[in-house]
Write an enzyme that holds these catalytic residues in place. Structure first.
Site, short mmCIF file in Angstrom:
data_model
loop_
_atom_site.label_atom_id
_atom_site.label_comp_id
_atom_site.label_asym_id
_atom_site.label_seq_id
_atom_site.Cartn_x
_atom_site.Cartn_y
_atom_site.Cartn_z
N GLU A 47 0.84 -1.20 0.09
CA GLU A 47 -0.01 -0.09 -0.13
C GLU A 47 0.95 1.25 -0.08
OE1 GLU A 47 -1.31 0.75 3.90
OE2 GLU A 47 -3.41 1.88 3.28
N ASN A 110 -6.91 6.30 -1.83
CA ASN A 110 -5.82 5.14 -1.35
C ASN A 110 -6.02 4.17 -2.34
OD1 ASN A 110 -4.01 3.58 -0.25
ND2 ASN A 110 -4.54 4.05 1.86
N LYS A 127 -9.45 2.05 -1.77
CA LYS A 127 -9.70 1.73 -0.47
C LYS A 127 -10.99 2.15 0.12
CE LYS A 127 -7.06 1.32 4.01
NZ LYS A 127 -5.90 1.65 4.49
N GLU A 146 -6.09 8.74 7.62
CA GLU A 146 -6.47 8.43 6.26
C GLU A 146 -8.04 9.10 6.05
OE1 GLU A 146 -5.90 4.75 4.81
OE2 GLU A 146 -4.82 3.84 6.64
N CYS A 172 -4.84 -2.78 3.03
CA CYS A 172 -4.54 -2.86 4.47
C CYS A 172 -5.93 -3.34 5.37
CB CYS A 172 -3.91 -1.49 4.85
SG CYS A 172 -3.35 -1.53 6.35
N ASN A 197 0.25 -1.07 5.58
CA ASN A 197 0.99 -0.46 6.46
C ASN A 197 0.48 -0.31 7.63
OD1 ASN A 197 3.04 1.97 4.78
ND2 ASN A 197 1.52 1.42 3.50
#
Ligand code: CDV
Length: 311
Positions: A47, A110, A127, A146, A172, A197
């Site tokens: 990621e 993302n 994401k 995020e 993730c 991550n």
């Protein structure tokens, strides 16, 4: 004839704030060369593989934030990776921060892409399960922003046929949610590719380090098994500017067994031969969805978000 695919996960060690994309792409290329040497035809990178994990930093200047995003893919920095992968005939998954415009509005995602061995981008995933918070937490050891820096993905959990396999993507935190895999499982997914991550420390409450790794592996193993799919998970690991990320990149078989796992917290390639027929077999037997699922009892999964105790 059995269907076999040699595949690899390319774990990255830390990328510091000051590291250039060019230097990172050189590392991706070194891992790609190693994958080629091991006969891999598919490689999963992490990621946000081109930059440090920037959601740990509180930033208010949008120009500064946008410097971590890519406006096109491939671009001048990543083109050498695409070119070499095409020369080797290797397909890959790559995670990065995507800046795009939709109906005249700027969007930040993302993102991960699926690149075919001929260099075409065949799949795109944004994401969906964005973790963290959007406000500044001045007392936390670091941020997880995020929810501030990214929009929620708007393309669902899709699958693509590539390398004679059905491949899906997630990123993730998505790996902790069974719905992620089930939606792909219902599309016959054979390989779930994911980059991550994961900080070594939980900023919300103290948690023993071993649990961070345990929950990561548990999520991969349980969902690989329950969806009869291979799961290929690539970490960004080690201490980025002093902030730790877990390693543990892994290839998990449809039986839930770990076929290969990284040992270090640095750049490291692990590969395995995926027997795609193994997944087929489980999909015809214990997890023959069409025979055993009882959707008349699953309504709450799509009609209710949070748990409500009614008794
Ligand atoms: N990058 C992530 O999505 N990280 C989350 C952390 C915040 C728990 C993860 O699920 O690993």
């Amino acid at each position: 004839m059995s269907r076999k695919l040699r595949a690899a996960v390319a774990q990255l060690g830390p990328i510091h704030r000051a590291d250039s994309r060019t230097s990172v792409v050189k590392r991706l290329i070194a891992l790609l060369r190693e994958a080629h040497g091991q006969g891999a035809r598919f490689v999963v990178f992490p990621e946000l593989a081109l930059t440090t994990f920037f959601p740990r930093w509180w930033m208010t200047d949008q120009e500064e934030i946008d410097r971590y995003f890519e406006r096109e893919m491939p671009n001048a920095e990543t083109r050498p990776l695409f070119d070499l992968a095409r020369e080797f005939g290797i397909g890959f998954y790559l995670g990065y921060a995507e800046l795009t415009a939709e109906h005249g509005q700027t969007r930040h995602y993302n993102t991960s892409i699926l690149v075919a061995p001929d260099g075409r981008i065949v799949g795109h995933y944004r994401k969906i399960h964005l973790p963290g918070h959007s406000e500044h937490l001045p007392n936390a050891p670091f941020q997880h922003l995020e929810k501030r820096y990214f929009d929620v993905g708007n393309e669902g959990f899709r699958v693509w046929r590539m390398l004679d396999a059905v491949i899906g993507m997630c990123i993730c935190n998505d790996r902790r949610w069974p719905e992620t895999y089930r939606v792909m499982g219902l599309q016959g997914v054979e390989i779930v590719a994911l980059g991550y991550n994961t900080p070594t420390e939980n900023i919300h409450h103290p948690e023993p380090l071993h649990l961070r790794m345990f929950h990561h592996i548990l999520s991969l193993q349980a969902n690989a098994y329950q969806n009869a799919a291979w799961v290929l998970a690539a970490a960004k690991a080690g201490a980025e500017d002093g902030f730790g990320l877990i390693g543990g990149s892994a290839i998990v078989a449809p039986t839930g067994e770990i076929a290969a796992q990284a040992l270090s917290e640095g750049d490291e390639l692990v590969s395995a031969t995926l027997d795609l027929d193994l997944g087929d077999y489980l999909k015809r037997t214990v997890f023959a969805f069409e025979k055993h699922r009882r959707i008349e009892h699953y309504g709450l999964i799509t009609s209710r978000t949070g748990a409500v105790t009614e008794v």
